[in-house]
Design a protein around this motif. Structure first.
Motif, PDB file in Angstrom:
ATOM      1  N   ASP A   1      -1.359  -4.378  -2.734  1.00  0.00           N
ATOM      2  CA  ASP A   1      -2.074  -3.091  -2.663  1.00  0.00           C
ATOM      3  C   ASP A   1      -1.273  -1.930  -3.237  1.00  0.00           C
ATOM      4  OD1 ASP A   1      -4.425  -4.117  -1.486  1.00  0.00           O
ATOM      5  OD2 ASP A   1      -3.468  -4.104   0.471  1.00  0.00           O
ATOM      6  N   ASN A   2      -0.717  -2.122  -4.430  1.00  0.00           N
ATOM      7  CA  ASN A   2      -0.054  -1.062  -5.172  1.00  0.00           C
ATOM      8  C   ASN A   2      -0.696  -1.029  -6.558  1.00  0.00           C
ATOM      9  OD1 ASN A   2       2.250   0.002  -3.443  1.00  0.00           O
ATOM     10  ND2 ASN A   2       2.615  -2.195  -3.301  1.00  0.00           N
ATOM     11  N   THR A   3      -0.062  -0.427  -7.515  1.00  0.00           N
ATOM     12  CA  THR A   3      -0.543  -0.471  -8.897  1.00  0.00           C
ATOM     13  C   THR A   3       0.555  -1.011  -9.805  1.00  0.00           C
ATOM     14  OG1 THR A   3      -0.029   1.887  -9.140  1.00  0.00           O
ATOM     15  CG2 THR A   3      -2.317   1.331  -8.688  1.00  0.00           C
ATOM     16  N   LEU A   4       1.198  -2.076  -9.342  1.00  0.00           N
ATOM     17  CA  LEU A   4       2.236  -2.730 -10.135  1.00  0.00           C
ATOM     18  C   LEU A   4       1.600  -3.428 -11.327  1.00  0.00           C
ATOM     19  CD1 LEU A   4       4.284  -4.197  -7.172  1.00  0.00           C
ATOM     20  CD2 LEU A   4       4.931  -2.262  -8.617  1.00  0.00           C
ATOM     21  N   SER A   5       2.265  -3.383 -12.464  1.00  0.00           N
ATOM     22  CA  SER A   5       1.723  -3.980 -13.684  1.00  0.00           C
ATOM     23  C   SER A   5       2.783  -4.857 -14.336  1.00  0.00           C
ATOM     24  CB  SER A   5       1.261  -2.870 -14.640  1.00  0.00           C
ATOM     25  OG  SER A   5       2.350  -2.019 -14.951  1.00  0.00           O
ATOM     26  N   GLY A   6       2.456  -5.380 -15.508  1.00  0.00           N
ATOM     27  CA  GLY A   6       3.384  -6.264 -16.196  1.00  0.00           C
ATOM     28  C   GLY A   6       3.253  -7.679 -15.669  1.00  0.00           C
ATOM     29  N   THR A   7       4.192  -8.518 -16.023  1.00  0.00           N
ATOM     30  CA  THR A   7       4.138  -9.916 -15.614  1.00  0.00           C
ATOM     31  C   THR A   7       4.945 -10.134 -14.329  1.00  0.00           C
ATOM     32  OG1 THR A   7       6.049 -10.442 -16.994  1.00  0.00           O
ATOM     33  CG2 THR A   7       3.868 -10.724 -17.991  1.00  0.00           C
ATOM     34  N   MET A   8       4.663 -11.259 -13.681  1.00  0.00           N
ATOM     35  CA  MET A   8       5.427 -11.625 -12.492  1.00  0.00           C
ATOM     36  C   MET A   8       6.768 -12.189 -12.951  1.00  0.00           C
ATOM     37  SD  MET A   8       4.339 -14.054  -9.301  1.00  0.00           S
ATOM     38  CE  MET A   8       2.819 -13.163  -9.074  1.00  0.00           C
ATOM     39  N   PRO A   9       7.869 -11.627 -12.486  1.00  0.00           N
ATOM     40  CA  PRO A   9       9.174 -12.094 -12.950  1.00  0.00           C
ATOM     41  C   PRO A   9       9.457 -13.541 -12.548  1.00  0.00           C
ATOM     42  CG  PRO A   9       9.386 -10.080 -11.635  1.00  0.00           C
ATOM     43  CD  PRO A   9       7.980 -10.527 -11.540  1.00  0.00           C
ATOM     44  N   THR A  10       9.976 -14.297 -13.482  1.00  0.00           N
ATOM     45  CA  THR A  10      10.365 -15.679 -13.186  1.00  0.00           C
ATOM     46  C   THR A  10      11.470 -15.714 -12.140  1.00  0.00           C
ATOM     47  OG1 THR A  10      11.958 -15.695 -15.000  1.00  0.00           O
ATOM     48  CG2 THR A  10       9.735 -16.484 -15.489  1.00  0.00           C
ATOM     49  N   GLU A  11      12.236 -14.640 -12.055  1.00  0.00           N
ATOM     50  CA  GLU A  11      13.357 -14.564 -11.111  1.00  0.00           C
ATOM     51  C   GLU A  11      12.906 -14.658  -9.651  1.00  0.00           C
ATOM     52  OE1 GLU A  11      14.695 -12.690 -14.910  1.00  0.00           O
ATOM     53  OE2 GLU A  11      12.882 -12.565 -13.691  1.00  0.00           O
ATOM     54  N   LEU A  12      11.635 -14.391  -9.362  1.00  0.00           N
ATOM     55  CA  LEU A  12      11.158 -14.536  -7.979  1.00  0.00           C
ATOM     56  C   LEU A  12      11.331 -15.974  -7.488  1.00  0.00           C
ATOM     57  CD1 LEU A  12       7.925 -12.338  -7.823  1.00  0.00           C
ATOM     58  CD2 LEU A  12      10.216 -11.803  -6.993  1.00  0.00           C
TER      59      LEU A  12
ATOM     60  N   ALA B   1       0.808  -1.226   0.000  1.00  0.00           N
ATOM     61  CA  ALA B   1       0.000   0.000   0.000  1.00  0.00           C
ATOM     62  C   ALA B   1       0.840   1.275   0.000  1.00  0.00           C
ATOM     63  CB  ALA B   1      -0.978  -0.019   1.177  1.00  0.00           C
ATOM     64  N   LEU B   2       1.888   1.296  -0.796  1.00  0.00           N
ATOM     65  CA  LEU B   2       2.756   2.469  -0.880  1.00  0.00           C
ATOM     66  C   LEU B   2       2.610   3.201  -2.215  1.00  0.00           C
ATOM     67  CD1 LEU B   2       5.963   1.014   0.826  1.00  0.00           C
ATOM     68  CD2 LEU B   2       4.268   2.580   1.806  1.00  0.00           C
ATOM     69  N   GLU B   3       1.581   2.822  -2.970  1.00  0.00           N
ATOM     70  CA  GLU B   3       1.278   3.456  -4.255  1.00  0.00           C
ATOM     71  C   GLU B   3       2.406   3.319  -5.271  1.00  0.00           C
ATOM     72  OE1 GLU B   3      -0.328   7.401  -3.722  1.00  0.00           O
ATOM     73  OE2 GLU B   3      -1.590   6.731  -2.051  1.00  0.00           O
ATOM     74  N   TYR B   4       3.144   2.201  -5.210  1.00  0.00           N
ATOM     75  CA  TYR B   4       4.176   1.940  -6.205  1.00  0.00           C
ATOM     76  C   TYR B   4       3.530   1.632  -7.546  1.00  0.00           C
ATOM     77  CZ  TYR B   4       8.028   1.818  -2.887  1.00  0.00           C
ATOM     78  OH  TYR B   4       8.972   2.154  -1.962  1.00  0.00           O
ATOM     79  N   THR B   5       4.180   2.079  -8.616  1.00  0.00           N
ATOM     80  CA  THR B   5       3.731   1.801  -9.979  1.00  0.00           C
ATOM     81  C   THR B   5       4.894   1.152 -10.731  1.00  0.00           C
ATOM     82  OG1 THR B   5       4.420   3.982 -10.746  1.00  0.00           O
ATOM     83  CG2 THR B   5       2.133   3.770  -9.982  1.00  0.00           C
ATOM     84  N   GLY B   6       4.613   0.722 -11.956  1.00  0.00           N
ATOM     85  CA  GLY B   6       5.655   0.096 -12.763  1.00  0.00           C
ATOM     86  C   GLY B   6       5.586  -1.411 -12.651  1.00  0.00           C
ATOM     87  N   THR B   7       6.677  -2.069 -12.960  1.00  0.00           N
ATOM     88  CA  THR B   7       6.721  -3.532 -12.934  1.00  0.00           C
ATOM     89  C   THR B   7       7.489  -4.013 -11.706  1.00  0.00           C
ATOM     90  OG1 THR B   7       8.732  -3.553 -14.268  1.00  0.00           O
ATOM     91  CG2 THR B   7       6.641  -3.690 -15.459  1.00  0.00           C
ATOM     92  N   ILE B   8       7.291  -5.277 -11.373  1.00  0.00           N
ATOM     93  CA  ILE B   8       8.069  -5.880 -10.287  1.00  0.00           C
ATOM     94  C   ILE B   8       9.487  -6.061 -10.808  1.00  0.00           C
ATOM     95  CG2 ILE B   8       8.338  -7.899  -8.798  1.00  0.00           C
ATOM     96  CD1 ILE B   8       5.308  -8.355  -9.106  1.00  0.00           C
ATOM     97  N   PRO B   9      10.465  -5.491 -10.135  1.00  0.00           N
ATOM     98  CA  PRO B   9      11.842  -5.596 -10.629  1.00  0.00           C
ATOM     99  C   PRO B   9      12.345  -7.038 -10.657  1.00  0.00           C
ATOM    100  CG  PRO B   9      11.661  -3.929  -8.893  1.00  0.00           C
ATOM    101  CD  PRO B   9      10.370  -4.677  -8.927  1.00  0.00           C
ATOM    102  N   THR B  10      12.934  -7.425 -11.757  1.00  0.00           N
ATOM    103  CA  THR B  10      13.522  -8.761 -11.843  1.00  0.00           C
ATOM    104  C   THR B  10      14.663  -8.910 -10.847  1.00  0.00           C
ATOM    105  OG1 THR B  10      15.018  -8.065 -13.608  1.00  0.00           O
ATOM    106  CG2 THR B  10      12.917  -9.048 -14.273  1.00  0.00           C
ATOM    107  N   GLU B  11      15.246  -7.790 -10.436  1.00  0.00           N
ATOM    108  CA  GLU B  11      16.359  -7.807  -9.484  1.00  0.00           C
ATOM    109  C   GLU B  11      15.951  -8.369  -8.115  1.00  0.00           C
ATOM    110  OE1 GLU B  11      17.274  -5.003 -12.680  1.00  0.00           O
ATOM    111  OE2 GLU B  11      15.541  -5.200 -11.376  1.00  0.00           O
ATOM    112  N   PHE B  12      14.638  -8.400  -7.816  1.00  0.00           N
ATOM    113  CA  PHE B  12      14.211  -9.026  -6.560  1.00  0.00           C
ATOM    114  C   PHE B  12      14.674 -10.477  -6.512  1.00  0.00           C
ATOM    115  CE2 PHE B  12      10.351  -6.188  -5.320  1.00  0.00           C
ATOM    116  CZ  PHE B  12      11.221  -5.203  -4.880  1.00  0.00           C
ATOM    117  N   GLY B  13      14.834 -11.098  -7.657  1.00  0.00           N
ATOM    118  CA  GLY B  13      15.322 -12.475  -7.717  1.00  0.00           C
ATOM    119  C   GLY B  13      16.764 -12.624  -7.261  1.00  0.00           C
ATOM    120  N   LEU B  14      17.492 -11.514  -7.186  1.00  0.00           N
ATOM    121  CA  LEU B  14      18.871 -11.538  -6.703  1.00  0.00           C
ATOM    122  C   LEU B  14      18.935 -11.501  -5.180  1.00  0.00           C
ATOM    123  CD1 LEU B  14      20.449  -9.002  -9.230  1.00  0.00           C
ATOM    124  CD2 LEU B  14      20.557 -11.503  -9.301  1.00  0.00           C
TER     125      LEU B  14
END
Length: 180
Positions: free
Chosen positions: A38-49, A14-27
Protein backbone atom coordinates in the motif's frame (compact mmCIF):
# COMPACT_ATOMS: atom_id res chain seq x y z
CA UNK A 1 16.16 5.49 5.91
CA UNK A 2 19.10 3.68 7.48
CA UNK A 3 18.34 0.43 9.27
CA UNK A 4 20.64 -1.64 11.47
CA UNK A 5 21.77 -4.90 9.85
CA UNK A 6 20.03 -6.78 12.67
CA UNK A 7 16.56 -5.40 11.85
CA UNK A 8 14.05 -8.24 12.09
CA UNK A 9 10.74 -6.60 11.15
CA UNK A 10 10.16 -3.98 8.47
CA UNK A 11 6.60 -2.58 8.50
CA UNK A 12 6.36 0.17 5.89
CA UNK A 13 2.72 -0.37 4.96
CA UNK A 14 0.56 2.55 3.76
CA UNK A 15 3.18 5.22 4.48
CA UNK A 16 3.03 6.81 1.02
CA UNK A 17 6.59 5.78 0.16
CA UNK A 18 7.65 6.38 -3.45
CA UNK A 19 10.66 5.31 -5.48
CA UNK A 20 12.07 1.81 -5.84
CA UNK A 21 12.52 -0.98 -3.32
CA UNK A 22 16.09 -0.54 -2.08
CA UNK A 23 18.41 -3.36 -3.04
CA UNK A 24 20.01 -2.82 0.37
CA UNK A 25 17.04 -4.65 1.95
CA UNK A 26 18.85 -7.77 0.75
CA UNK A 27 21.62 -6.97 3.24
CA UNK A 28 19.17 -7.27 6.14
CA UNK A 29 19.60 -11.01 6.39
CA UNK A 30 18.10 -11.20 9.92
CA UNK A 31 14.75 -9.84 8.70
CA UNK A 32 11.84 -12.15 9.48
CA UNK A 33 8.93 -9.98 8.29
CA UNK A 34 8.88 -7.48 5.42
CA UNK A 35 5.77 -5.47 4.62
CA UNK A 36 5.95 -2.79 1.92
CA UNK A 37 2.32 -2.91 0.78
CA UNK A 38 0.00 0.00 0.00
CA UNK A 39 2.62 2.53 -1.11
CA UNK A 40 3.54 3.83 -4.56
CA UNK A 41 6.80 1.93 -4.96
CA UNK A 42 7.82 1.40 -8.58
CA UNK A 43 10.54 -0.31 -10.57
CA UNK A 44 11.38 -3.98 -10.37
CA UNK A 45 11.53 -6.24 -7.34
CA UNK A 46 15.19 -6.52 -6.34
CA UNK A 47 16.73 -9.96 -6.70
CA UNK A 48 18.56 -9.20 -3.45
CA UNK A 49 15.34 -9.84 -1.49
CA UNK A 50 16.16 -13.51 -2.01
CA UNK A 51 19.05 -13.01 0.44
CA UNK A 52 16.57 -12.49 3.29
CA UNK A 53 16.36 -16.23 3.86
CA UNK A 54 15.34 -15.80 7.52
CA UNK A 55 11.95 -14.35 6.55
CA UNK A 56 9.68 -16.73 8.41
CA UNK A 57 6.57 -14.59 8.70
CA UNK A 58 5.49 -12.80 5.57
CA UNK A 59 6.70 -10.85 2.57
CA UNK A 60 4.33 -8.36 0.99
CA UNK A 61 4.95 -5.90 -1.81
CA UNK A 62 1.23 -5.71 -2.66
CA UNK A 63 -0.63 -2.65 -3.91
CA UNK A 64 2.29 -0.73 -5.37
CA UNK A 65 3.38 -0.03 -8.96
CA UNK A 66 6.08 -2.70 -9.24
CA UNK A 67 6.92 -3.87 -12.76
CA UNK A 68 9.04 -6.62 -14.27
CA UNK A 69 9.08 -10.29 -13.37
CA UNK A 70 9.30 -12.06 -10.05
CA UNK A 71 12.95 -12.84 -9.29
CA UNK A 72 13.80 -16.53 -9.18
CA UNK A 73 15.84 -15.76 -6.05
CA UNK A 74 12.58 -15.47 -4.07
CA UNK A 75 12.54 -19.26 -4.13
CA UNK A 76 15.22 -19.12 -1.42
CA UNK A 77 12.61 -17.79 1.02
CA UNK A 78 11.59 -21.27 2.09
CA UNK A 79 10.75 -20.33 5.70
CA UNK A 80 7.82 -17.99 4.94
CA UNK A 81 4.96 -19.35 7.04
CA UNK A 82 2.20 -16.75 6.77
CA UNK A 83 1.88 -15.42 3.23
CA UNK A 84 3.62 -14.12 0.16
CA UNK A 85 1.78 -11.24 -1.51
CA UNK A 86 2.63 -9.22 -4.57
CA UNK A 87 -0.90 -8.53 -5.81
CA UNK A 88 -2.12 -5.30 -7.42
CA UNK A 89 1.10 -4.37 -9.17
CA UNK A 90 2.04 -4.39 -12.86
CA UNK A 91 4.33 -7.39 -12.80
CA UNK A 92 4.84 -9.34 -16.02
CA UNK A 93 6.43 -12.53 -17.29
CA UNK A 94 5.92 -16.06 -16.10
CA UNK A 95 5.96 -17.29 -12.54
CA UNK A 96 9.31 -18.77 -11.58
CA UNK A 97 9.16 -22.46 -10.71
CA UNK A 98 11.26 -21.58 -7.66
CA UNK A 99 8.12 -20.25 -5.93
CA UNK A 100 7.33 -23.92 -5.33
CA UNK A 101 10.10 -23.88 -2.71
CA UNK A 102 7.97 -21.69 -0.40
CA UNK A 103 6.70 -24.81 1.32
CA UNK A 104 5.98 -23.46 4.81
CA UNK A 105 3.17 -21.01 4.05
CA UNK A 106 0.45 -21.63 6.63
CA UNK A 107 -1.33 -18.56 7.99
CA UNK A 108 -3.45 -18.56 11.13
CA UNK A 109 -6.44 -16.22 11.34
CA UNK A 110 -8.81 -15.55 14.22
CA UNK A 111 -12.31 -14.69 13.06
CA UNK A 112 -15.21 -14.47 15.49
CA UNK A 113 -13.42 -16.53 18.13
CA UNK A 114 -12.63 -19.29 15.63
CA UNK A 115 -9.07 -19.99 14.58
CA UNK A 116 -8.59 -21.05 10.98
CA UNK A 117 -5.50 -22.03 9.06
CA UNK A 118 -5.11 -20.66 5.54
CA UNK A 119 -2.28 -21.08 3.12
CA UNK A 120 -1.95 -17.95 1.05
CA UNK A 121 -0.06 -17.08 -2.08
CA UNK A 122 -1.39 -13.77 -3.43
CA UNK A 123 -0.34 -13.03 -7.01
CA UNK A 124 -3.56 -11.57 -8.45
CA UNK A 125 -4.09 -8.36 -10.41
CA UNK A 126 -0.78 -8.39 -12.24
CA UNK A 127 0.05 -9.12 -15.89
CA UNK A 128 1.75 -12.49 -15.55
CA UNK A 129 1.83 -14.71 -18.62
CA UNK A 130 2.47 -18.34 -19.39
CA UNK A 131 1.43 -21.51 -17.65
CA UNK A 132 1.13 -22.03 -13.93
CA UNK A 133 4.25 -23.92 -12.78
CA UNK A 134 3.46 -27.41 -11.56
CA UNK A 135 5.72 -26.76 -8.55
CA UNK A 136 3.05 -24.43 -7.12
CA UNK A 137 0.56 -27.29 -7.08
CA UNK A 138 3.07 -29.68 -5.60
CA UNK A 139 4.12 -27.65 -2.56
CA UNK A 140 4.83 -30.00 0.32
CA UNK A 141 2.78 -28.11 2.92
CA UNK A 142 -0.24 -27.69 0.64
CA UNK A 143 -1.14 -24.20 -0.46
CA UNK A 144 -4.93 -24.08 -0.09
CA UNK A 145 -5.57 -20.69 -1.69
CA UNK A 146 -3.65 -19.47 -4.69
CA UNK A 147 -4.98 -16.19 -6.04
CA UNK A 148 -4.07 -15.62 -9.68
CA UNK A 149 -6.82 -13.31 -10.98
CA UNK A 150 -6.13 -11.08 -13.97
CA UNK A 151 -3.90 -13.83 -15.28
CA UNK A 152 -2.89 -13.55 -18.93
CA UNK A 153 -2.11 -17.10 -19.89
CA UNK A 154 -3.19 -19.89 -22.17
CA UNK A 155 -4.84 -21.72 -19.25
CA UNK A 156 -2.34 -24.54 -19.59
CA UNK A 157 -3.66 -26.21 -16.47
CA UNK A 158 -3.35 -29.68 -17.94
CA UNK A 159 0.42 -29.16 -17.83
CA UNK A 160 0.09 -28.25 -14.15
CA UNK A 161 -0.67 -31.42 -12.23
CA UNK A 162 -2.27 -30.56 -8.90
CA UNK A 163 -2.46 -34.07 -7.59
CA UNK A 164 -3.05 -35.26 -4.03
CA UNK A 165 -1.72 -35.04 -1.42
CA UNK A 166 -0.22 -31.68 -2.44
CA UNK A 167 -3.37 -30.31 -3.99
CA UNK A 168 -4.53 -26.70 -4.18
CA UNK A 169 -8.22 -26.38 -3.36
CA UNK A 170 -8.77 -23.23 -5.41
CA UNK A 171 -7.01 -21.51 -8.28
CA UNK A 172 -8.61 -18.20 -9.19
CA UNK A 173 -8.10 -16.16 -12.35
CA UNK A 174 -10.18 -13.36 -13.82
CA UNK A 175 -11.99 -15.86 -16.05
CA UNK A 176 -11.58 -19.12 -14.22
CA UNK A 177 -11.94 -20.54 -10.77
CA UNK A 178 -10.79 -24.11 -10.42
CA UNK A 179 -11.74 -25.92 -7.24
CA UNK A 180 -10.07 -29.28 -6.83
Amino acid sequence: VTLPATTTTIEYSALEYTGTIPTEFGLLTDTTRLNLEDNTLSGTMPTELGNCEKINGYLSTASNMITGSLPTQLGRLTKITTYFATFENSMTGGLPTELGSMTGIKAQFNHGGMTAMKNLLYLHNNKFTGSIPSQIGQMKKMIKNVYLSTWYLNYALRSTPLSPPHQATALTTSHLTLCL
